[in-house]
Write a protein that holds these residues in place. Sequence first.
Motif, mmCIF file in Angstrom:
data_model
loop_
_atom_site.group_PDB
_atom_site.id
_atom_site.type_symbol
_atom_site.label_atom_id
_atom_site.label_comp_id
_atom_site.label_asym_id
_atom_site.label_seq_id
_atom_site.Cartn_x
_atom_site.Cartn_y
_atom_site.Cartn_z
ATOM 1 N N HIS A 1 18.567 12.773 -20.046
ATOM 2 C CA HIS A 1 17.879 12.163 -18.908
ATOM 3 C C HIS A 1 16.839 11.177 -19.436
ATOM 4 O O HIS A 1 16.621 11.088 -20.646
ATOM 5 N N GLY B 1 0.830 -1.200 0.000
ATOM 6 C CA GLY B 1 0.000 0.000 0.000
ATOM 7 C C GLY B 1 0.866 1.253 0.000
ATOM 8 O O GLY B 1 0.384 2.354 0.194
ATOM 9 N N SER C 1 13.698 19.075 -12.552
ATOM 10 C CA SER C 1 13.445 19.972 -13.671
ATOM 11 C C SER C 1 14.204 21.287 -13.480
ATOM 12 O O SER C 1 14.816 21.818 -14.417
ATOM 13 N N VAL D 1 14.256 11.817 -22.308
ATOM 14 C CA VAL D 1 14.645 12.124 -23.686
ATOM 15 C C VAL D 1 15.638 11.130 -24.268
ATOM 16 O O VAL D 1 15.947 11.189 -25.454
ATOM 17 N N GLU E 1 10.149 15.597 -9.271
ATOM 18 C CA GLU E 1 10.156 16.080 -10.655
ATOM 19 C C GLU E 1 10.514 17.561 -10.754
ATOM 20 O O GLU E 1 11.277 17.975 -11.621
ATOM 21 N N LYS E 2 9.930 18.344 -9.845
ATOM 22 C CA LYS E 2 10.142 19.800 -9.913
ATOM 23 C C LYS E 2 11.611 20.147 -9.643
ATOM 24 O O LYS E 2 12.203 20.967 -10.360
ATOM 25 N N ARG F 1 -4.960 -8.734 -10.498
ATOM 26 C CA ARG F 1 -5.702 -8.992 -11.744
ATOM 27 C C ARG F 1 -4.833 -9.687 -12.775
ATOM 28 O O ARG F 1 -5.291 -10.571 -13.514
ATOM 29 N N GLU G 1 1.976 0.592 -4.240
ATOM 30 C CA GLU G 1 0.828 1.336 -3.742
ATOM 31 C C GLU G 1 -0.422 0.487 -3.977
ATOM 32 O O GLU G 1 -0.373 -0.508 -4.689
ATOM 33 N N TYR G 2 -1.532 0.913 -3.392
ATOM 34 C CA TYR G 2 -2.723 0.064 -3.445
ATOM 35 C C TYR G 2 -3.124 -0.308 -4.871
ATOM 36 O O TYR G 2 -3.452 -1.459 -5.165
ATOM 37 N N ARG G 3 -3.063 0.674 -5.779
ATOM 38 C CA ARG G 3 -3.497 0.375 -7.145
ATOM 39 C C ARG G 3 -2.589 -0.656 -7.807
ATOM 40 O O ARG G 3 -3.036 -1.459 -8.622
ATOM 41 N N GLU H 1 7.539 11.952 2.656
ATOM 42 C CA GLU H 1 6.667 12.559 1.646
ATOM 43 C C GLU H 1 6.546 14.052 1.952
ATOM 44 O O GLU H 1 6.844 14.479 3.071
ATOM 45 N N GLU I 1 2.154 -1.563 -13.851
ATOM 46 C CA GLU I 1 1.430 -0.742 -14.837
ATOM 47 C C GLU I 1 2.166 -0.651 -16.177
ATOM 48 O O GLU I 1 1.655 -0.062 -17.121
ATOM 49 N N LEU J 1 6.544 17.279 7.137
ATOM 50 C CA LEU J 1 7.429 18.444 7.234
ATOM 51 C C LEU J 1 8.520 18.233 8.279
ATOM 52 O O LEU J 1 8.242 17.919 9.429
ATOM 53 N N GLY J 2 9.756 18.446 7.882
ATOM 54 C CA GLY J 2 10.879 18.386 8.809
ATOM 55 C C GLY J 2 11.329 16.987 9.163
ATOM 56 O O GLY J 2 12.312 16.808 9.883
ATOM 57 N N LYS K 1 -3.837 -4.194 -9.391
ATOM 58 C CA LYS K 1 -3.561 -4.526 -10.788
ATOM 59 C C LYS K 1 -2.721 -5.791 -10.902
ATOM 60 O O LYS K 1 -2.883 -6.570 -11.839
#
Lengths: 561, 561
Positions: A363, A23, A348, A366, A344-345, A407, A398-400, A49, A206, A53-54, A404
């Motif tokens: 990277h 999960g 970038s 590309v 990502e940010k 399945r 993660e859960y998804r 995540e 996925e 914070l901190g 999957k």
Amino acid sequence: MDTAPADITDNGGLRIIPLGGLGEIGLNMMAYEHGEDIIVADCGLMFPEPQMLGIDLVIPDIAYLRERAGRVRGILLTHGHEDHIGALPYVLQELSLPLYGTALTLGFIREKLKEFDLEGEVELNVVKPRDVVTLGCFSVEFIRVSHSIVDGCALAIRTPEGVVIHTGDFKIDQTPVDGELTDLATFSRYGDEGVLALLADSTNVEREGYTLSERVVGEAFDEIFPRCEGRIIVAAFSSNIHRVQQAVDAAVRCGRKVLLNGRSMVANVAIARQLGYLRMPEGVLTDLKELQHLPKEQVCMITTGSQGEPMSSLARIAMDDHKQIKLEAGDTVILSSRFIPGNEKTISDLINHLYRRGAEVFHEKVSEVHVSGHASQEELKLMLNLTRPRHFVPVHGEYRHLVKHARLAQRVGVPAERCLVAVNGDVIRFADGRGEIAGTVESGRVYIDGKGIGDVGEVVLKDRKHLSEDGMVVVIIAINQASGEVIYGPDIVSRGFVFEDESQQYLDETKKIVLDLLAGMNIETLGEWGEVKQEVRRILRRFFNKTIERRPVILPVILEM
Amino acid sequence: MDTAPADITDNGGLRIIPLGGLGEIGLNMMAYEHGEDIIVADCGLMFPEPQMLGIDLVIPDIAYLRERAGRVRGILLTHGHEDHIGALPYVLQELSLPLYGTALTLGFIREKLKEFDLEGEVELNVVKPRDVVTLGCFSVEFIRVSHSIVDGCALAIRTPEGVVIHTGDFKIDQTPVDGELTDLATFSRYGDEGVLALLADSTNVEREGYTLSERVVGEAFDEIFPRCEGRIIVAAFSSNIHRVQQAVDAAVRCGRKVLLNGRSMVANVAIARQLGYLRMPEGVLTDLKELQHLPKEQVCMITTGSQGEPMSSLARIAMDDHKQIKLEAGDTVILSSRFIPGNEKTISDLINHLYRRGAEVFHEKVSEVHVSGHASQEELKLMLNLTRPRHFVPVHGEYRHLVKHARLAQRVGVPAERCLVAVNGDVIRFADGRGEIAGTVESGRVYIDGKGIGDVGEVVLKDRKHLSEDGMVVVIIAINQASGEVIYGPDIVSRGFVFEDESQQYLDETKKIVLDLLAGMNIETLGEWGEVKQEVRRILRRFFNKTIERRPVILPVILEM
């Protein structure tokens, strides 16, 4: 003597209990329990995540093991990534347990234990693929798998209820850099014998098709390197020894010397060389001092910092804030790693700054300068078909991903009722050939903040979030205990909330509101400062919201004198 | 009378000055200046980046225009996206200017102006494609382009130095939903006549080939919808009227009624219907009340919240925290929008929660339920070849996008020296057919926090970041002014820093350290509280760092009584 309380849910059979990694991505830790024996597979951490914070690190809550400490026989490590070994220094402070893993895995762990002054106190047992370790009623065979770190293994755990295959992280690389193939024969052997349950890595469920071979990255290096006229900087994860090997090989072929950069890069390369996992020709390494005298077309720097970490050398080079290395037009930077979700940010921004310096940047978005270490759908199907498990439990995802993967298992023939989608704390119980989710136990995440382990909880994080949004206003008032008269203040101090740049008038208005409030309250008879504080908070919250639409943390301090 | 100071850099010719959007995504705003005339193209905002703690919105700094207010003739809007129109309510409070745009663009702007009580005060001039607007020495033709919003236009700006093509955001959709093709003929006409400079959208310059047609999404809906047995929820941007149209059409074809959800979705659909941009059969819309009585296979909800915004209905539905709508196995959610960089984690969490509810989820990473609104490399080349510009200026992009777009222009034949990579604040000057970056002007970002415009700056943000990491410790001491004796305290209050759960002992130790410090200082003779505060801060910083490795904001408050 084991003095742990009797388990309500312990009604016999094999109990598999995920303490982390189901999960979520990271924190991988799985307990296997039968009768009086518990063994643990992996002991990983998670990087915080954004909402944490901190927080420095996150580790799994091991309350379940702590209460049964006397029964835990050891920890088996599938491979040396932080999300599989990173919580060890914390867990081993509480539970003194022997560790079992391959040479490189334990090499990385030893380094980690040194940092925590735990080195001499932990029993490290080096195993090789196909070795079998017996712990209580369990016997465990290590099975070679390929992954984005060398020396990874899956586990075949023989239990009184049958064999469980625990893949750890894996891919099926048909052309691994060291020739060490995922041991399909051993997985098949267990498949022939009969597998009670397969627990398999869901990270890339996925993705269609097959994950590319690590060798593809070497080919990309060989295509890019000879065209480079200036310096080459390759940023990669320091644990990815094959990646480093391929960068070194490409550098050597172009007559470049290699500068290793980043604390973990230097440390991990040293360990890998010492254990014979990394081959470097004599004299290929250089240092910052020699670098100054090398023509730039003879330089290849292999560094950490691929996630744009602001304190890394690479980030400082990109910001033109590095003493020894100034990038110029013609230099090339290769980010040979994944864009980790959430970064990502930052990555970038790093790329944009590198372009500002005039560098060319390759990277994963590309160019094929990175491949995943996790199996895609066709490899996952292959693992299912080799092991032909009676039950299937998707892990590492993660859960998804778990849904999957379940399945996908059904598509290759595992009946739906034997695909068990479990999350952390669920007890997956097998008895008489039947599996079920039979209950839950205490589990969760423990935050590490500085030296504090677990003392920062949701309330503190909520406060930090609140502070981060509109800052803080402290209101200090001294009151004569006897008369209820205000003898000092209100004094107002703020941080992260704007008074400083505002007019004095706004500050005065704020003070007046507090004074008016106090004048209207019968403080003498109140006898309850909590109520006064609450009123100050309420009236200022309303005032700030109306005048400036901000909601700082308001902290009234009342001194009785 | 224009009383602005003379411009040092104003040495004639045409001056193009990006005030936002060059070197960043968002904040698009471009000034065109010649002699005594200035016109502005677009006036966009940016949503705050993660490090902009507590900030609501970001707008461009318009100091340059403010100082030349008397010369600004109007603002031309290419289309109705927030990053092109969102700063208008703030800018129009300072500069009273007429606006020019197509009907839908101005429809969205009118709604925005209403919220700010500015509706009656702004002159809105509706134009149609191929209309020409004359403003001072400039005349501007609007040219139809396709994009992820209807009624978008590029601008052909005729200046005394020649024609400049300003594309705005565009793609070249050969089969747009409304049949309104990008007006290739008009671009060609200007190409034949001669174009001084092309300023073109760089957003997707890293993507090879062509961007898929918006119709592809309709086809995906038509494939997914008929297979759905439960409710369907489509999440999309409310401004993407064609997307909404296609979802409505697919719902109608399956006999489903449509529930519109989200404030902006309801508002934008109303505007688009009123202006004739959206066709809905009579009786297709339903409401929450009727929804309760509809079989779930007759329901299609079209909603906002595709980015996982925690307060949105969709997020609440995913968390099983919505009063009227409970998801069940068999329900389907389609995230028909981009994963905006920075939001990946939130969207990923949303998807996991939807799977926990038993829903199936389609999104852009696994299905063609979203296409971009921006031109890919082949379309960008086509635009260059149609307009055959003498100079090329890449716009709308981060720095690397601009660099790559300039290289792409060179590959289709624009000489390198005539590709001008400029960033915000650069003055791009054209005179006698020659272009150059001729200097810089004041530019930047202004933060909106609540009602405050520009009062939150880097210092406040730095404080908020510091507060967010380790919280705050306030130390209150009252001192007798005459004797220097401590008469109260130290009292210690904290937020986001852990004392509460710690032992009383740690708190007492902290107080003792402060008292010891004060005892050792000759407070009477100090006469300077700043120094005492600094010492308190220093000694506690060291203490906290040593004992717990945390660095809270330390705020000493000293009361002289």
